[in-house]
Design a protein around this motif. Structure first.
Motif, mmCIF file in Angstrom:
data_model
loop_
_atom_site.group_PDB
_atom_site.id
_atom_site.type_symbol
_atom_site.label_atom_id
_atom_site.label_comp_id
_atom_site.label_asym_id
_atom_site.label_seq_id
_atom_site.Cartn_x
_atom_site.Cartn_y
_atom_site.Cartn_z
ATOM 1 N N GLU A 70 0.827 -1.207 0.000
ATOM 2 C CA GLU A 70 0.000 0.000 0.000
ATOM 3 C C GLU A 70 0.864 1.261 0.000
ATOM 4 N N SER A 71 2.098 1.146 0.485
ATOM 5 C CA SER A 71 2.950 2.330 0.595
ATOM 6 C C SER A 71 3.784 2.595 -0.654
ATOM 7 N N PHE A 72 3.796 1.686 -1.584
ATOM 8 C CA PHE A 72 4.554 1.884 -2.818
ATOM 9 C C PHE A 72 3.858 1.137 -3.952
ATOM 10 N N LEU A 73 4.186 1.514 -5.154
ATOM 11 C CA LEU A 73 3.710 0.812 -6.344
ATOM 12 C C LEU A 73 2.214 0.514 -6.333
ATOM 13 N N SER A 74 1.404 1.483 -5.974
ATOM 14 C CA SER A 74 -0.034 1.241 -5.895
ATOM 15 C C SER A 74 -0.600 0.784 -7.232
ATOM 16 N N THR A 75 0.016 1.203 -8.331
ATOM 17 C CA THR A 75 -0.461 0.771 -9.641
ATOM 18 C C THR A 75 -0.210 -0.715 -9.849
ATOM 19 N N PHE A 76 0.815 -1.261 -9.216
ATOM 20 C CA PHE A 76 1.074 -2.690 -9.324
ATOM 21 C C PHE A 76 -0.102 -3.505 -8.798
ATOM 22 N N ASN A 77 -0.752 -3.001 -7.766
ATOM 23 C CA ASN A 77 -1.846 -3.751 -7.154
ATOM 24 C C ASN A 77 -2.963 -4.065 -8.143
ATOM 25 N N ARG A 78 -3.145 -3.213 -9.156
ATOM 26 C CA ARG A 78 -4.163 -3.485 -10.170
ATOM 27 C C ARG A 78 -3.710 -4.547 -11.153
ATOM 28 N N ARG A 79 -2.415 -4.740 -11.288
ATOM 29 C CA ARG A 79 -1.870 -5.643 -12.301
ATOM 30 C C ARG A 79 -1.412 -6.992 -11.743
ATOM 31 N N ILE A 80 -1.278 -7.077 -10.454
ATOM 32 C CA ILE A 80 -0.775 -8.302 -9.847
ATOM 33 C C ILE A 80 -1.946 -9.196 -9.457
ATOM 34 N N PRO A 81 -1.988 -10.399 -10.007
ATOM 35 C CA PRO A 81 -3.120 -11.265 -9.703
ATOM 36 C C PRO A 81 -3.072 -11.881 -8.301
ATOM 37 N N MET A 82 -1.892 -11.858 -7.662
ATOM 38 C CA MET A 82 -1.794 -12.495 -6.353
ATOM 39 C C MET A 82 -0.708 -11.833 -5.527
ATOM 40 N N ALA A 83 -0.983 -11.635 -4.262
ATOM 41 C CA ALA A 83 0.028 -11.135 -3.331
ATOM 42 C C ALA A 83 0.107 -12.105 -2.162
ATOM 43 N N ILE A 84 1.307 -12.481 -1.815
ATOM 44 C CA ILE A 84 1.527 -13.410 -0.696
ATOM 45 C C ILE A 84 2.315 -12.666 0.374
ATOM 46 N N THR A 85 1.783 -12.612 1.573
ATOM 47 C CA THR A 85 2.468 -11.961 2.683
ATOM 48 C C THR A 85 2.995 -13.043 3.614
ATOM 49 N N LEU A 86 4.290 -13.020 3.825
ATOM 50 C CA LEU A 86 4.919 -13.993 4.718
ATOM 51 C C LEU A 86 5.139 -13.347 6.077
ATOM 52 N N PRO A 87 4.706 -13.998 7.136
ATOM 53 C CA PRO A 87 4.922 -13.418 8.468
ATOM 54 C C PRO A 87 6.410 -13.435 8.825
ATOM 55 N N ASN A 88 6.822 -12.439 9.592
ATOM 56 C CA ASN A 88 8.222 -12.416 10.010
ATOM 57 C C ASN A 88 8.474 -13.487 11.063
ATOM 58 N N LEU A 89 9.720 -13.719 11.330
ATOM 59 C CA LEU A 89 10.108 -14.785 12.254
ATOM 60 C C LEU A 89 9.564 -14.558 13.660
ATOM 61 N N ALA A 90 9.553 -13.304 14.112
ATOM 62 C CA ALA A 90 9.109 -13.000 15.475
ATOM 63 C C ALA A 90 7.637 -13.342 15.696
ATOM 64 N N SER A 91 6.841 -13.319 14.638
ATOM 65 C CA SER A 91 5.417 -13.610 14.814
ATOM 66 C C SER A 91 5.089 -15.090 14.628
ATOM 67 N N ARG A 92 6.073 -15.911 14.415
ATOM 68 C CA ARG A 92 5.850 -17.352 14.243
ATOM 69 C C ARG A 92 5.982 -18.078 15.583
ATOM 70 N N SER A 93 5.359 -19.227 15.662
ATOM 71 C CA SER A 93 5.434 -20.028 16.886
ATOM 72 C C SER A 93 6.829 -20.636 17.020
ATOM 73 N N LEU A 94 7.143 -21.103 18.220
ATOM 74 C CA LEU A 94 8.439 -21.742 18.444
ATOM 75 C C LEU A 94 8.601 -22.979 17.570
ATOM 76 N N ASP A 95 7.518 -23.737 17.387
ATOM 77 C CA ASP A 95 7.581 -24.923 16.535
ATOM 78 C C ASP A 95 7.933 -24.551 15.094
ATOM 79 N N GLU A 96 7.309 -23.482 14.591
ATOM 80 C CA GLU A 96 7.615 -23.034 13.234
ATOM 81 C C GLU A 96 9.066 -22.578 13.122
ATOM 82 N N ARG A 97 9.522 -21.836 14.122
ATOM 83 C CA ARG A 97 10.912 -21.360 14.103
ATOM 84 C C ARG A 97 11.887 -22.533 14.097
ATOM 85 N N TYR A 98 11.615 -23.519 14.927
ATOM 86 C CA TYR A 98 12.482 -24.692 14.981
ATOM 87 C C TYR A 98 12.485 -25.425 13.638
#
Length: 137
Positions: free
Chosen positions: A103-131
């Motif tokens: 949302e903070s950059f390339l707003s025109t891309f949002n109209r052209r991109i069929p899919m956006a995948i957001t990956l959570p950062n390491l700090a927001s993952r569970s201990l099992d996921e981190r391991y």
């Protein structure tokens, strides 16, 4: 995509301070485009034809480059730096990665991109996921 389709990776941040060189890497360079351009040089789009072009830190692409990329995304055509007489065609799937909010950059891309995948950062993952991630590495 075929099993031997090219996968080309490029970090836009490497050339963010020199936009013409950045455009030249992505779109190619026509002989004589600038002093020192002694031969035609294919860009990453030509090298990725029939495959995938991964653009890391895509938010570092300046507005002029965004428009050139939009033309390619919309029409499948592009012009190497210094080319005015001929357009080139390629079939490339583009994957862009960024650490910025879309949302903070390339707003025109949002109209052209069929899919956006957001990956959570390491700090927001569970201990099992981190391991599990550590074990994979």
């Amino acid at each position: 995509l075929s099993a031997d389709a090219p996968f080309v990776s490029f970090n836009c941040a490497d050339y963010a301070q020199n936009t013409q060189l950045l455009f030249g890497h992505i779109f190619g360079i026509k002989k004589g485009a600038y002093t020192g351009a002694a031969q035609d040089s294919p860009g990453l789009i030509a090298k990725a034809d029939g495959g995938i072009l991964f653009l890391d830190e895509i938010h570092r692409l300046p507005p002029e480059g965004q428009e050139m990329l939009f033309t390619f995304i919309d029409k499948g055509i592009y012009r190497p730096l210094g080319e005015s007489a001929q357009v080139h065609e390629a079939s490339v799937q583009i994957i862009g990665a960024t650490t910025e909010s879309s949302e903070s950059f390339l707003s025109t891309f949002n109209r052209r991109i069929p899919m956006a995948i957001t990956l959570p950062n390491l700090a927001s993952r569970s201990l099992d996921e981190r391991y599990e991630i550590i074990s994979l590495f």
